[in-house]
Write a protein that holds these residues in place. Structure first.
Motif, PDB file in Angstrom:
ATOM      1  N   GLY A  17       5.805 -52.832  12.060  1.00  0.00           N
ATOM      2  CA  GLY A  17       6.559 -53.029  13.371  1.00  0.00           C
ATOM      3  C   GLY A  17       5.694 -52.278  14.576  1.00  0.00           C
ATOM      4  O   GLY A  17       5.485 -52.536  15.723  1.00  0.00           O
ATOM      5  N   ALA A  18       5.309 -51.141  14.048  1.00  0.00           N
ATOM      6  CA  ALA A  18       4.185 -50.354  15.057  1.00  0.00           C
ATOM      7  C   ALA A  18       2.766 -51.077  15.453  1.00  0.00           C
ATOM      8  O   ALA A  18       2.439 -51.121  16.751  1.00  0.00           O
ATOM      9  CB  ALA A  18       4.054 -48.893  14.360  1.00  0.00           C
ATOM     10  N   ALA A  19       2.355 -51.670  14.347  1.00  0.00           N
ATOM     11  CA  ALA A  19       1.079 -52.363  14.705  1.00  0.00           C
ATOM     12  C   ALA A  19       1.475 -53.561  15.314  1.00  0.00           C
ATOM     13  O   ALA A  19       0.738 -54.170  16.310  1.00  0.00           O
ATOM     14  CB  ALA A  19       0.409 -52.842  13.155  1.00  0.00           C
ATOM     15  N   GLY A  20       2.784 -54.483  15.145  1.00  0.00           N
ATOM     16  CA  GLY A  20       2.996 -55.237  15.783  1.00  0.00           C
ATOM     17  C   GLY A  20       3.449 -55.156  17.356  1.00  0.00           C
ATOM     18  O   GLY A  20       2.875 -56.021  18.297  1.00  0.00           O
ATOM     19  N   ALA A  37      12.492 -51.826  14.162  1.00  0.00           N
ATOM     20  CA  ALA A  37      13.601 -52.177  13.503  1.00  0.00           C
ATOM     21  C   ALA A  37      13.745 -53.620  12.968  1.00  0.00           C
ATOM     22  O   ALA A  37      14.295 -53.592  11.828  1.00  0.00           O
ATOM     23  CB  ALA A  37      14.861 -52.099  14.436  1.00  0.00           C
ATOM     24  N   ALA A  38      13.056 -54.445  13.529  1.00  0.00           N
ATOM     25  CA  ALA A  38      12.998 -55.811  13.093  1.00  0.00           C
ATOM     26  C   ALA A  38      12.134 -55.652  11.632  1.00  0.00           C
ATOM     27  O   ALA A  38      12.197 -56.418  10.481  1.00  0.00           O
ATOM     28  CB  ALA A  38      12.452 -56.783  13.873  1.00  0.00           C
ATOM     29  N   GLY A  39      11.081 -54.849  11.792  1.00  0.00           N
ATOM     30  CA  GLY A  39      10.239 -54.804  10.656  1.00  0.00           C
ATOM     31  C   GLY A  39      10.706 -53.962   9.442  1.00  0.00           C
ATOM     32  O   GLY A  39      10.538 -54.428   8.356  1.00  0.00           O
ATOM     33  N   VAL A  76       8.707 -59.311  12.971  1.00  0.00           N
ATOM     34  CA  VAL A  76       8.206 -58.497  14.052  1.00  0.00           C
ATOM     35  C   VAL A  76       7.618 -59.909  15.078  1.00  0.00           C
ATOM     36  O   VAL A  76       7.844 -59.831  16.290  1.00  0.00           O
ATOM     37  CB  VAL A  76       6.953 -57.782  13.645  1.00  0.00           C
ATOM     38  CG1 VAL A  76       6.416 -57.174  14.923  1.00  0.00           C
ATOM     39  CG2 VAL A  76       7.579 -56.305  13.143  1.00  0.00           C
ATOM     40  N   THR A  77       7.111 -60.843  14.430  1.00  0.00           N
ATOM     41  CA  THR A  77       6.516 -61.992  15.169  1.00  0.00           C
ATOM     42  C   THR A  77       7.820 -62.855  15.959  1.00  0.00           C
ATOM     43  O   THR A  77       7.579 -62.981  17.086  1.00  0.00           O
ATOM     44  CB  THR A  77       5.831 -62.850  14.181  1.00  0.00           C
ATOM     45  OG1 THR A  77       4.681 -62.275  13.711  1.00  0.00           O
ATOM     46  CG2 THR A  77       5.452 -64.009  15.090  1.00  0.00           C
ATOM     47  N   LEU A  78       8.803 -62.834  15.190  1.00  0.00           N
ATOM     48  CA  LEU A  78       9.846 -63.687  15.699  1.00  0.00           C
ATOM     49  C   LEU A  78      10.418 -62.496  16.948  1.00  0.00           C
ATOM     50  O   LEU A  78      10.615 -62.902  17.995  1.00  0.00           O
ATOM     51  CB  LEU A  78      11.106 -63.631  14.698  1.00  0.00           C
ATOM     52  CG  LEU A  78      12.136 -64.489  14.990  1.00  0.00           C
ATOM     53  CD1 LEU A  78      11.912 -65.704  15.515  1.00  0.00           C
ATOM     54  CD2 LEU A  78      13.172 -64.338  14.109  1.00  0.00           C
ATOM     55  N   VAL A  79      10.532 -61.445  16.960  1.00  0.00           N
ATOM     56  CA  VAL A  79      10.971 -60.375  18.043  1.00  0.00           C
ATOM     57  C   VAL A  79       9.994 -60.677  19.068  1.00  0.00           C
ATOM     58  O   VAL A  79      10.261 -60.582  20.296  1.00  0.00           O
ATOM     59  CB  VAL A  79      11.021 -58.904  17.696  1.00  0.00           C
ATOM     60  CG1 VAL A  79      11.356 -58.045  18.686  1.00  0.00           C
ATOM     61  CG2 VAL A  79      12.341 -58.961  16.596  1.00  0.00           C
ATOM     62  N   ALA A  80       8.637 -60.840  18.878  1.00  0.00           N
ATOM     63  CA  ALA A  80       7.497 -60.425  19.680  1.00  0.00           C
ATOM     64  C   ALA A  80       7.611 -61.867  20.718  1.00  0.00           C
ATOM     65  O   ALA A  80       7.584 -62.058  21.859  1.00  0.00           O
ATOM     66  CB  ALA A  80       6.219 -60.423  19.362  1.00  0.00           C
ATOM     67  N   LEU A  81       8.082 -62.881  19.866  1.00  0.00           N
ATOM     68  CA  LEU A  81       7.845 -64.272  20.576  1.00  0.00           C
ATOM     69  C   LEU A  81       9.245 -64.423  21.384  1.00  0.00           C
ATOM     70  O   LEU A  81       9.393 -65.134  22.527  1.00  0.00           O
ATOM     71  CB  LEU A  81       7.786 -65.237  19.580  1.00  0.00           C
ATOM     72  CG  LEU A  81       6.509 -65.697  19.152  1.00  0.00           C
ATOM     73  CD1 LEU A  81       6.365 -66.491  17.965  1.00  0.00           C
ATOM     74  CD2 LEU A  81       5.284 -65.795  20.005  1.00  0.00           C
TER      75      LEU A  81
END
Length: 95
Positions: A17-20, A37-39, A76-81
């Motif tokens: 999560g931190a890296a993302g 949290a997502a990670g 994390v990708t889903l949250v970022a997108l």
């Protein structure tokens, strides 16, 4: 689920999560805690699913670790997108 599996899942999820969060520079509207949290949630889900398939081991197995990393990265990708999308207007905003 053993205590060691729980600690490993939280650690893997927090690191991913931190890296993302660091890598996703364009979505600054996402709160800092959301990718973390997502990670963590995705890594915990991977741990639960792995333990349900009866991959018995005294602690985290390699399969469990790989699934934690993959699930956390996907979460994390889903949250970022989707995190920086404008929301639907509430009833007070419609005129």
């Amino acid at each position: 689920m053993t205590g060691l599996s729980l600690i490993a899942a939280v650690s893997v999820g927090a690191v991913i999560g931190a890296a993302g969060r660091m890598l996703a520079t364009r979505c600054r509207t996402v709160p800092v805690w959301l990718p973390l949290a997502a990670g963590v949630a995705a890594a915990l889900l991977a741990t639960v699913l792995t333990r349900m398939t009866a991959t018995d081991g005294p602690g985290p197995t390699l399969v469990e670790f790989v699934l934690q990393v993959l699930f956390a990265a996907a979460g994390v990708t889903l949250v970022a997108l989707t995190g920086d999308r404008p929301g639907t207007p509430s009833s007070g905003e419609i005129r």
